[in-house]
Design an enzyme around this catalytic site. Structure first.
Site, PDB file in Angstrom:
ATOM      1  N   ALA A   1       0.688  -1.123  -0.055  1.00 41.82           N
ATOM      2  CA  ALA A   1      -0.011  -0.023  -0.041  1.00 41.82           C
ATOM      3  C   ALA A   1       0.728   1.186   0.022  1.00 41.82           C
ATOM      4  O   ALA A   1       0.239   2.402  -0.338  1.00 41.82           O
ATOM      5  CB  ALA A   1      -1.019  -0.023   1.162  1.00 41.82           C
TER       6      ALA A   1
ATOM      7  N   ASP B   1      -3.673  -9.747   5.917  1.00 44.20           N
ATOM      8  CA  ASP B   1      -2.778  -9.589   7.120  1.00 44.20           C
ATOM      9  C   ASP B   1      -1.853 -10.733   7.198  1.00 44.20           C
ATOM     10  O   ASP B   1      -2.310 -11.981   7.326  1.00 44.20           O
ATOM     11  CB  ASP B   1      -3.771  -9.517   8.350  1.00 44.20           C
ATOM     12  CG  ASP B   1      -2.809  -9.860   9.814  1.00 44.20           C
ATOM     13  OD1 ASP B   1      -1.334  -9.959   9.528  1.00 44.20           O
ATOM     14  OD2 ASP B   1      -3.117  -9.571  10.766  1.00 44.20           O
TER      15      ASP B   1
ATOM     16  N   TYR C   1      14.174  -6.069  15.919  1.00 38.63           N
ATOM     17  CA  TYR C   1      13.981  -5.781  14.486  1.00 38.63           C
ATOM     18  C   TYR C   1      15.228  -6.504  13.739  1.00 38.63           C
ATOM     19  O   TYR C   1      14.775  -7.026  12.582  1.00 38.63           O
ATOM     20  CB  TYR C   1      13.950  -4.475  14.247  1.00 38.63           C
ATOM     21  CG  TYR C   1      13.895  -3.987  12.747  1.00 38.63           C
ATOM     22  CD1 TYR C   1      12.695  -3.792  12.013  1.00 38.63           C
ATOM     23  CD2 TYR C   1      15.071  -3.691  11.922  1.00 38.63           C
ATOM     24  CE1 TYR C   1      12.505  -3.670  10.616  1.00 38.63           C
ATOM     25  CE2 TYR C   1      15.003  -3.559  10.435  1.00 38.63           C
ATOM     26  CZ  TYR C   1      13.860  -3.283  10.088  1.00 38.63           C
ATOM     27  OH  TYR C   1      13.657  -3.027   8.606  1.00 38.63           O
TER      28      TYR C   1
HETATM   29  N1  LIG Z   1      12.258   1.966   5.474  1.00 38.92           N
HETATM   30  C1  LIG Z   1      13.672   1.499   6.032  1.00 38.92           C
HETATM   31  O1  LIG Z   1      14.413   2.331   6.406  1.00 38.92           O
HETATM   32  C2  LIG Z   1      13.793   0.160   5.476  1.00 38.92           C
HETATM   33  C3  LIG Z   1      12.824  -0.774   5.285  1.00 38.92           C
HETATM   34  N2  LIG Z   1      12.990  -2.044   5.242  1.00 38.92           N
HETATM   35  C4  LIG Z   1      12.086  -3.101   5.147  1.00 38.92           C
HETATM   36  O2  LIG Z   1      11.407  -2.762   3.858  1.00 38.92           O
HETATM   37  C5  LIG Z   1       9.952  -3.181   4.088  1.00 38.92           C
HETATM   38  C6  LIG Z   1       8.867  -2.224   3.703  1.00 38.92           C
HETATM   39  O3  LIG Z   1       9.058  -1.209   4.823  1.00 38.92           O
HETATM   40  P1  LIG Z   1       8.752   0.508   4.332  1.00 38.92           P
HETATM   41  O4  LIG Z   1       8.201   0.560   3.034  1.00 38.92           O
HETATM   42  O5  LIG Z   1       9.851   1.171   4.747  1.00 38.92           O
HETATM   43  O6  LIG Z   1       7.485   0.380   5.422  1.00 38.92           O
HETATM   44  P2  LIG Z   1       6.040   1.294   5.515  1.00 38.92           P
HETATM   45  O7  LIG Z   1       5.610   1.109   6.689  1.00 38.92           O
HETATM   46  O8  LIG Z   1       6.131   2.156   4.794  1.00 38.92           O
HETATM   47  O9  LIG Z   1       5.239   0.241   4.610  1.00 38.92           O
HETATM   48  C7  LIG Z   1       5.051  -1.172   5.278  1.00 38.92           C
HETATM   49  C8  LIG Z   1       3.755  -1.740   4.685  1.00 38.92           C
HETATM   50  O10 LIG Z   1       3.432  -3.025   5.224  1.00 38.92           O
HETATM   51  C9  LIG Z   1       2.288  -2.981   5.524  1.00 38.92           C
HETATM   52  N3  LIG Z   1       2.098  -4.054   6.916  1.00 38.92           N
HETATM   53  C10 LIG Z   1       2.486  -3.973   8.005  1.00 38.92           C
HETATM   54  N4  LIG Z   1       1.901  -5.017   8.682  1.00 38.92           N
HETATM   55  C11 LIG Z   1       1.347  -5.734   7.824  1.00 38.92           C
HETATM   56  C12 LIG Z   1       0.602  -7.304   7.927  1.00 38.92           C
HETATM   57  N5  LIG Z   1       0.512  -7.794   9.042  1.00 38.92           N
HETATM   58  N6  LIG Z   1       0.173  -7.742   6.723  1.00 38.92           N
HETATM   59  C13 LIG Z   1       0.192  -6.951   5.831  1.00 38.92           C
HETATM   60  N7  LIG Z   1       0.740  -5.871   5.363  1.00 38.92           N
HETATM   61  C14 LIG Z   1       1.341  -5.424   6.528  1.00 38.92           C
HETATM   62  C15 LIG Z   1       1.660  -1.738   5.941  1.00 38.92           C
HETATM   63  O11 LIG Z   1       0.315  -1.672   5.892  1.00 38.92           O
HETATM   64  C16 LIG Z   1       2.518  -0.910   5.114  1.00 38.92           C
HETATM   65  O12 LIG Z   1       1.541  -0.516   3.891  1.00 38.92           O
HETATM   66  C17 LIG Z   1      10.085  -3.759   5.575  1.00 38.92           C
HETATM   67  O13 LIG Z   1      10.110  -5.230   5.619  1.00 38.92           O
HETATM   68  C18 LIG Z   1      11.091  -2.916   6.332  1.00 38.92           C
HETATM   69  O14 LIG Z   1      11.423  -3.924   7.045  1.00 38.92           O
HETATM   70  C19 LIG Z   1      14.271  -2.499   5.149  1.00 38.92           C
HETATM   71  C20 LIG Z   1      15.260  -1.721   5.139  1.00 38.92           C
HETATM   72  C21 LIG Z   1      15.194  -0.176   5.349  1.00 38.92           C
HETATM   73  C1  LIG Z   2      13.863   1.325  13.453  1.00 39.74           C
HETATM   74  C2  LIG Z   2      13.565   2.190  12.227  1.00 39.74           C
HETATM   75  C3  LIG Z   2      13.586   1.597  10.850  1.00 39.74           C
HETATM   76  C4  LIG Z   2      14.933   0.925  10.423  1.00 39.74           C
HETATM   77  C5  LIG Z   2      14.519   0.269   9.134  1.00 39.74           C
HETATM   78  C6  LIG Z   2      15.811  -0.246   8.542  1.00 39.74           C
HETATM   79  O1  LIG Z   2      15.796  -1.412   8.182  1.00 39.74           O
HETATM   80  C7  LIG Z   2      16.869   0.485   8.458  1.00 39.74           C
HETATM   81  C8  LIG Z   2      18.029   0.047   8.048  1.00 39.74           C
HETATM   82  C9  LIG Z   2      18.941  -0.844   9.292  1.00 39.74           C
HETATM   83  C10 LIG Z   2      20.269  -0.563   9.570  1.00 39.74           C
HETATM   84  C11 LIG Z   2      20.982   0.165   8.622  1.00 39.74           C
HETATM   85  C12 LIG Z   2      22.408   0.096   8.821  1.00 39.74           C
HETATM   86  C13 LIG Z   2      23.173   0.751   7.966  1.00 39.74           C
HETATM   87  C14 LIG Z   2      24.497   0.887   8.124  1.00 39.74           C
HETATM   88  C15 LIG Z   2      25.467   1.540   7.446  1.00 39.74           C
HETATM   89  O2  LIG Z   2      26.462   2.402   8.420  1.00 39.74           O
HETATM   90  C16 LIG Z   2      26.255   0.636   6.574  1.00 39.74           C
HETATM   91  O3  LIG Z   2      25.463   0.212   5.461  1.00 39.74           O
HETATM   92  C17 LIG Z   2      27.469   1.151   6.070  1.00 39.74           C
HETATM   93  C18 LIG Z   2      27.915   0.280   4.915  1.00 39.74           C
HETATM   94  C19 LIG Z   2      28.654   0.926   3.865  1.00 39.74           C
HETATM   95  C20 LIG Z   2      28.970   0.046   2.529  1.00 39.74           C
HETATM   96  O4  LIG Z   2      28.571  -0.836   2.452  1.00 39.74           O
HETATM   97  O5  LIG Z   2      29.470   0.760   1.990  1.00 39.74           O
END
Ligand SMILES: NC(=O)C1=CN([C@@H]2O[C@H](COP(=O)(O)OP(=O)(O)OC[C@H]3O[C@@H](n4cnc5c(N)ncnc54)[C@H](O)[C@@H]3O)[C@@H](O)[C@H]2O)C=CC1
Ligand SMILES: CCCCCC(=O)CC\C=C/C=C/C=C/[C@@H](O)[C@@H](O)CCCC(=O)O
Length: 257
Positions: free
Chosen positions: A14, A64, A151
């Site tokens: 979404a 879900d 997480y």
């Molecule tokens: N935003 C970030 O910094 C990062 C995010 N991720 C991962 O990327 C993926 C997407 O995250 P974002 O787009 O950032 O988050 P977001 O919060 O914008 O989107 C997540 C979506 O998942 C849906 N969702 C949550 N629980 C659910 C359930 N039980 N069933 C079905 N849908 C559900 C929500 O309604 C939402 O639409 C996640 O797995 C997150 O852990 C990974 C690295 C970095």
């Molecule tokens: C709790 C808030 C939501 C967080 C969602 C995420 O998954 C965020 C990503 C999590 C960890 C990120 C770590 C980043 C670390 C950097 O310092 C590292 O990527 C550096 C590596 C540099 C390289 O590979 O060139």
């Protein structure tokens, strides 16, 4: 049209990374099932996409992912609508250390269950056409995340499951890969409660756009040489692959982030 004739199923579709992935897949000619727990936003988003692309190109499936019946129905509905599923992107995720058992259920258990369902519905051994599963992990699935240990555990779980399943799924004609993005500009990051030090750290690492992660997911979906890949998406290196001991090309230097 890289994905002409393909049918993708994206969870957490979404908004954020899921929505950017859906949009890119539609641009490349796939038909897409959007699954999300947020029915209001999901229906509205899907209807916009149908106007922009085609009414027959996208369908919303309220799901879900922690509910086994709903997860199974998600596959069945997509197949009923589009005839098959060939790409599954397990993207739905939450970041909620307080409710860590629920978080493990959404981020890790549902991803495992959905991968098993992908085998059931897509395997060559069951009359399916095969395909690809892309699991969305995080850099927190490779590096420790002191501000989010549970997480991080859920995301390490995705990496371990993906790498371990790869060989199991060869005979099914299913490639399974995962992507590990750094911080990305979505609601998840915007609503995370962080100290000023943590926010400074995020700013110093930099923030990706969801479209950059979607490009990485598209690459894993279309590059048939990739199976068991752990792809990283970082500000410094863009799209890259993380190598573990035993991987071809592994060197202890390359593996240090
Ligand atoms: N935003 C970030 O910094 C990062 C995010 N991720 C991962 O990327 C993926 C997407 O995250 P974002 O787009 O950032 O988050 P977001 O919060 O914008 O989107 C997540 C979506 O998942 C849906 N969702 C949550 N629980 C659910 C359930 N039980 N069933 C079905 N849908 C559900 C929500 O309604 C939402 O639409 C996640 O797995 C997150 O852990 C990974 C690295 C970095
Ligand atoms: C709790 C808030 C939501 C967080 C969602 C995420 O998954 C965020 C990503 C999590 C960890 C990120 C770590 C980043 C670390 C950097 O310092 C590292 O990527 C550096 C590596 C540099 C390289 O590979 O060139």
């Amino acid at each position: 049209m890289l994905l002409a004739g393909e049918v993708a199923l994206v969870t957490g579709a979404a908004r954020g990374i899921g929505l950017a992935t859906v949009r890119l897949m539609l641009q490349h000619g796939a038909k897409v099932g959007l699954a999300d727990i947020d029915e209001t936003v999901g229906v509205a988003t899907c209807s916009e996409l149908q106007k922009e692309f085609s009414r027959n190109a996208a369908t919303f499936i309220p799901t879900d992912v922690t509910d086994s019946m709903q997860l199974r129905r998600m596959f069945q509905t997509t197949i009923k609508e589009f005839g098959k599923v060939s790409i599954v992107c397990n993207n739905a995720g939450v970041a909620d250390e307080q409710n860590w058992k629920k978080m493990i259920a959404v981020n890790m258990v549902a991803m495992m269950e959905s991968t098993h369902l992908a085998v059931e519905f897509m395997s060559h051994t069951r009359g399916g056409e095969g395909g690809v599963v892309i699991n969305v992990s995080s850099m927190g699935g490779i590096l420790p995340m002191p501000f989010g240990p549970s997480y991080s555990a859920s995301k390490f779980g995705i990496v371990g499951f993906t790498r371990s399943m790869t060989e199991c799924l060869e005979r099914d004609g299913i490639r399974v890969n995962c992507v590990c993005p750094e911080f990305t500009d979505t609601a998840m990051l915007a609503t995370a409660s962080m100290t000023s030090e943590q926010l400074e750290m995020v700013q110093s690492v930099g923030i990706l756009q969801p479209e950059q992660v979607a490009e990485a997911i598209l690459q894993l979906a279309t590059d048939s040489s990739k199976a068991g890949a752990v792809m990283t998406v970082t500000m410094k290196r863009g799209i890259d692959f993380f190598l573990f001991p035993g991987d071809p090309g592994y060197s202890s230097k390359k593996s240090k982030l």
